[in-house]
Design a protein around this motif. Sequence first.
Motif, PDB file in Angstrom:
ATOM      1  N   PRO A 159      -4.616  50.252  10.715  1.00  0.00           N
ATOM      2  CA  PRO A 159      -3.466  50.189   9.815  1.00  0.00           C
ATOM      3  C   PRO A 159      -2.129  50.122  10.535  1.00  0.00           C
ATOM      4  CG  PRO A 159      -4.381  52.402   9.869  1.00  0.00           C
ATOM      5  CD  PRO A 159      -5.340  51.526  10.612  1.00  0.00           C
ATOM      6  N   GLU A 160      -2.110  50.417  11.838  1.00  0.00           N
ATOM      7  CA  GLU A 160      -0.869  50.423  12.598  1.00  0.00           C
ATOM      8  C   GLU A 160      -0.534  49.072  13.208  1.00  0.00           C
ATOM      9  OE1 GLU A 160      -1.210  53.555  15.433  1.00  0.00           O
ATOM     10  OE2 GLU A 160      -1.428  55.122  13.904  1.00  0.00           O
TER      11      GLU A 160
ATOM     12  N   THR B  23      -5.313  52.066   4.358  1.00  0.00           N
ATOM     13  CA  THR B  23      -6.352  51.574   5.252  1.00  0.00           C
ATOM     14  C   THR B  23      -6.651  52.648   6.292  1.00  0.00           C
ATOM     15  OG1 THR B  23      -5.628  49.291   4.965  1.00  0.00           O
ATOM     16  CG2 THR B  23      -6.942  49.777   6.919  1.00  0.00           C
ATOM     17  N   LEU B  24      -7.902  52.918   6.541  1.00  0.00           N
ATOM     18  CA  LEU B  24      -8.313  53.947   7.492  1.00  0.00           C
ATOM     19  C   LEU B  24      -8.557  53.342   8.864  1.00  0.00           C
ATOM     20  CD1 LEU B  24     -10.885  55.881   5.258  1.00  0.00           C
ATOM     21  CD2 LEU B  24      -8.454  56.393   5.624  1.00  0.00           C
TER      22      LEU B  24
ATOM     23  N   VAL C 254     -14.123  45.690   5.095  1.00  0.00           N
ATOM     24  CA  VAL C 254     -12.716  45.439   4.747  1.00  0.00           C
ATOM     25  C   VAL C 254     -12.203  44.188   5.445  1.00  0.00           C
ATOM     26  CG1 VAL C 254     -11.840  46.922   6.607  1.00  0.00           C
ATOM     27  CG2 VAL C 254     -10.395  46.463   4.643  1.00  0.00           C
ATOM     28  N   GLU C 255     -11.385  43.399   4.725  1.00  0.00           N
ATOM     29  CA  GLU C 255     -10.618  42.307   5.340  1.00  0.00           C
ATOM     30  C   GLU C 255      -9.365  42.056   4.510  1.00  0.00           C
ATOM     31  OE1 GLU C 255     -12.552  38.384   5.017  1.00  0.00           O
ATOM     32  OE2 GLU C 255     -14.314  39.493   4.398  1.00  0.00           O
ATOM     33  N   GLY C 256      -8.563  43.114   4.327  1.00  0.00           N
ATOM     34  CA  GLY C 256      -7.377  43.047   3.473  1.00  0.00           C
ATOM     35  C   GLY C 256      -7.731  43.545   2.083  1.00  0.00           C
TER      36      GLY C 256
ATOM     37  N   ARG D 219       1.837  38.076   9.158  1.00  0.00           N
ATOM     38  CA  ARG D 219       2.382  37.658   7.865  1.00  0.00           C
ATOM     39  C   ARG D 219       2.216  38.689   6.750  1.00  0.00           C
ATOM     40  NH1 ARG D 219      -0.776  33.329   6.471  1.00  0.00           N
ATOM     41  NH2 ARG D 219      -2.058  33.366   8.356  1.00  0.00           N
ATOM     42  N   TRP D 220       1.590  39.832   7.042  1.00  0.00           N
ATOM     43  CA  TRP D 220       1.474  40.871   6.014  1.00  0.00           C
ATOM     44  C   TRP D 220       1.107  42.202   6.649  1.00  0.00           C
ATOM     45  CZ3 TRP D 220      -1.949  36.536   5.643  1.00  0.00           C
ATOM     46  CH2 TRP D 220      -3.216  36.764   6.160  1.00  0.00           C
ATOM     47  N   SER D 221       1.381  43.258   5.895  1.00  0.00           N
ATOM     48  CA  SER D 221       1.028  44.599   6.352  1.00  0.00           C
ATOM     49  C   SER D 221      -0.469  44.838   6.178  1.00  0.00           C
ATOM     50  CB  SER D 221       1.801  45.638   5.535  1.00  0.00           C
ATOM     51  OG  SER D 221       1.282  46.939   5.782  1.00  0.00           O
ATOM     52  N   GLN D 222      -1.045  45.587   7.096  1.00  0.00           N
ATOM     53  CA  GLN D 222      -2.453  45.973   6.964  1.00  0.00           C
ATOM     54  C   GLN D 222      -2.582  47.482   6.770  1.00  0.00           C
ATOM     55  OE1 GLN D 222      -4.784  42.348   9.022  1.00  0.00           O
ATOM     56  NE2 GLN D 222      -4.305  43.979  10.433  1.00  0.00           N
ATOM     57  N   ALA D 223      -1.469  48.103   6.367  1.00  0.00           N
ATOM     58  CA  ALA D 223      -1.464  49.549   6.189  1.00  0.00           C
ATOM     59  C   ALA D 223      -2.207  49.987   4.930  1.00  0.00           C
ATOM     60  CB  ALA D 223      -0.031  50.069   6.132  1.00  0.00           C
ATOM     61  N   THR D 224      -2.336  49.062   3.958  1.00  0.00           N
ATOM     62  CA  THR D 224      -3.072  49.380   2.736  1.00  0.00           C
ATOM     63  C   THR D 224      -4.059  48.267   2.445  1.00  0.00           C
ATOM     64  OG1 THR D 224      -1.481  48.315   1.253  1.00  0.00           O
ATOM     65  CG2 THR D 224      -1.111  50.652   1.777  1.00  0.00           C
ATOM     66  N   GLU D 225      -5.007  48.561   1.562  1.00  0.00           N
ATOM     67  CA  GLU D 225      -6.019  47.578   1.195  1.00  0.00           C
ATOM     68  C   GLU D 225      -6.292  47.665  -0.304  1.00  0.00           C
ATOM     69  OE1 GLU D 225     -10.200  49.807   2.023  1.00  0.00           O
ATOM     70  OE2 GLU D 225      -8.907  49.505   3.774  1.00  0.00           O
ATOM     71  N   ARG D 226      -6.881  46.625  -0.845  1.00  0.00           N
ATOM     72  CA  ARG D 226      -7.257  46.581  -2.251  1.00  0.00           C
ATOM     73  C   ARG D 226      -8.774  46.631  -2.358  1.00  0.00           C
ATOM     74  NH1 ARG D 226      -8.555  42.272  -5.788  1.00  0.00           N
ATOM     75  NH2 ARG D 226      -8.044  40.752  -4.171  1.00  0.00           N
TER      76      ARG D 226
END
Length: 316
Positions: free
Chosen positions: A265-266, A293-294, A131-133, A271-278
């Motif tokens: 995720p916390e 994001t786990l 994962v990287e976003g 510049r952006w949230s890392q709480a979710t991912e695509r």
Amino acid sequence: MLIRRPPDIASSEITPHSVYLARRDILAGGLGLALAAALPQSRAHADPLSAVKSAYSTDETPTRREDATSYNNFYEFGTDKADPAANAGALKVAPWSVKIDGLVGKPGTLTLEDILKPVTLEERIYRLRCVEGWSMVIPWVGFPLAALLARVEPLGSAKYVAFETLVRPEEMPGQRGLFQPLSWPYVEGLRLDEAMHPLAILATGMYGETLPAQNGAPLRLVVPWKYGFKSIKSIVRISLVEEQPPTTWKALAADEYGFFSNVNPEVDHPRWSQATERRIGEGSGLFAKRRPTLMFNGYADQVAQLYSGMDLRANY
């Protein structure tokens, strides 16, 4: 360490190519015979090694190979996600050698063949989340970094492992020109205990095939509980050191990219949230599916103890 694959994935896509072609030789060995005897009759001709499931495996559906090899960050070949696949064909990956130095009892320069000689089949197949976003699930062909480090005998004073990528501007267009996005060589590092964890691997392939140049051929690091930029590609040097080594992205923007870079995720990027991912392959643009994001990218049970007592907001 081996990964069970779902039945809709062909053996040739998940097993290292040399193993797939030499299936009869594997069956002739003790491990192959023992596993073949335990398989149901309907799978008598399946690769017996695929029956072994590692504690570190994931049963998630793999990302399509076409996506994993065409959507990459490898700035040595350009900053657009499509640039590595378009430009990496010029990279010469043979012969290849890796210098191993610093605080080790047996420093030296090893060819890729030297590195792979003692690697057993049981250590070659992994399916890991990365994962990287955005994220992928990739069946890597590799072996534990710890196996290589043990061979060079780290000294008691060694606390970190530093890595360095190839510099070859004649083959890497991203390293040419007046305005460079990064400083070269690309460098990364791990704490020694992180590097010795069995989930930290050196990959030489993916999807049962030789590692493509755009994915870091012929030898790259994979640290699946950290953001992808920690998994340095096309490694030419590994050094064991006492002090925390410099890392490329931290040197560029220390407030955005810390040394540890654990998936958390916390802790948001400034510049952006890392709480979710695509997840690549699950839509794009406005229609892209987002998933939570786990912590440690889902590997908390395996690696959280490495950071016991640490403030993971300060040590991001």
